[in-house]
Design a protein around this motif. Sequence first.
Motif, PDB file in Angstrom:
ATOM      1  N   TYR A 120      -5.998  -0.881  -5.801  1.00  0.00           N
ATOM      2  CA  TYR A 120      -5.411   0.398  -5.759  1.00  0.00           C
ATOM      3  C   TYR A 120      -5.807   1.111  -6.782  1.00  0.00           C
ATOM      4  O   TYR A 120      -5.703   0.488  -7.881  1.00  0.00           O
ATOM      5  CB  TYR A 120      -3.873   0.669  -5.185  1.00  0.00           C
ATOM      6  CG  TYR A 120      -3.573  -0.287  -4.000  1.00  0.00           C
ATOM      7  CD1 TYR A 120      -3.561   0.157  -2.822  1.00  0.00           C
ATOM      8  CD2 TYR A 120      -3.213  -1.634  -4.259  1.00  0.00           C
ATOM      9  CE1 TYR A 120      -3.138  -0.501  -1.618  1.00  0.00           C
ATOM     10  CE2 TYR A 120      -2.765  -2.408  -3.174  1.00  0.00           C
ATOM     11  CZ  TYR A 120      -2.583  -2.005  -1.698  1.00  0.00           C
ATOM     12  OH  TYR A 120      -2.380  -2.422  -0.861  1.00  0.00           O
TER      13      TYR A 120
ATOM     14  N   ILE B 199      -5.967   3.033  -1.693  1.00  0.00           N
ATOM     15  CA  ILE B 199      -6.925   1.679  -1.809  1.00  0.00           C
ATOM     16  C   ILE B 199      -7.927   1.796  -1.928  1.00  0.00           C
ATOM     17  O   ILE B 199      -8.677   3.038  -1.599  1.00  0.00           O
ATOM     18  CB  ILE B 199      -6.470   1.124  -0.350  1.00  0.00           C
ATOM     19  CG1 ILE B 199      -6.830  -0.304  -0.500  1.00  0.00           C
ATOM     20  CG2 ILE B 199      -7.148   1.853   0.933  1.00  0.00           C
ATOM     21  CD1 ILE B 199      -6.300  -1.110   0.924  1.00  0.00           C
TER      22      ILE B 199
ATOM     23  N   GLU C  40       0.846  -1.316   0.115  1.00  0.00           N
ATOM     24  CA  GLU C  40       0.127  -0.164   0.009  1.00  0.00           C
ATOM     25  C   GLU C  40       0.812   1.164  -0.049  1.00  0.00           C
ATOM     26  O   GLU C  40       0.620   2.269  -0.914  1.00  0.00           O
ATOM     27  CB  GLU C  40      -1.031   0.067   1.164  1.00  0.00           C
ATOM     28  CG  GLU C  40      -1.776   1.286   1.356  1.00  0.00           C
ATOM     29  CD  GLU C  40      -2.731   1.312   2.405  1.00  0.00           C
ATOM     30  OE1 GLU C  40      -3.487   2.119   2.544  1.00  0.00           O
ATOM     31  OE2 GLU C  40      -2.810   0.277   3.124  1.00  0.00           O
TER      32      GLU C  40
END
Length: 221
Positions: free
Chosen positions: A219, A201, A190
Motif C-alpha cells: 500500500y 493498494i 486494506e
Amino acid sequence: MDSDTPSLSADTLAALQSFLQEKQELDDQFAKLQENAEDMFNERKKITMDYFQEDWQLSQFWYDDTTADFLAARALENTTSSSSDDDDYVAFISSPTAYVAFRNMAPERSNAFIFEFDQRFDVFKDQYVLYNFNKPLDFARASELKGKFKFFVADPPFLNKECLSQTIETVRFLAADDAKIMINTGAVMEDVARELVGARITGFNPAHRGGLSNEFRCYST
C-alpha cells in the motif's frame, strides 16, 4: 533395556544433525559479521540477509530478493541525495530486508535508518534504532529524528489494527512534510491502511523467501 524409551530413526537423526550443523554454521557466520561489523560498515561492503536467520517468534519472514529490491528502488526514486550530509531521510520500520537491499544499492546514503526490535541489526551502528511498536514514540534519538523523514517502508510484524496503528503513530512522529509511505501487510488490512493514512493498494504484491499462507499486499500514499 526399557522398550518404551523413545528413539529416533536413522533418517530423523540424520535430519536433526544436518539442521544443527547448518544452524551452527549460520551462528558462526553471524559472529564473524559482528566481529567485523565496524570495518564492513565503514568500507561500505555488501551485507546480505543470509547472515540473519528468521526468528518466527518475532514474526520474521524475510522478503525475497525481488521484493526487497523493489522496495529499496522505490525509496531511492522518491528521495534525493547530495554530496553533503543533506540526503533525504529514509526509514525502514520493521523491514530489515528492504533496508539491507537499500544499503547495498546506496551505501553512501547515511540518512537511511532501520527501526527494528531485533538487536542483531545493531551491526548497522548509527543507522540502527531499537524499536518496539508497542512503545511507538519511545526510542533513542526520538527528539533528534522527529519530523525529518521523507520516505517510509513499513512492515508491521502482526496483522492487526493495533500493530498497524502504532506503527503509523511512529511514522507520523518522524514524518517531514509531504512524506510518502509504503506499507507491506496483509490483504486483510486494506481498509485499516486506508482509514489511518489514506494508503491505497498498489499493483505490486510482496513475496517472501519461504512463502506465506497469508495474502500480502503493498500500500502507498
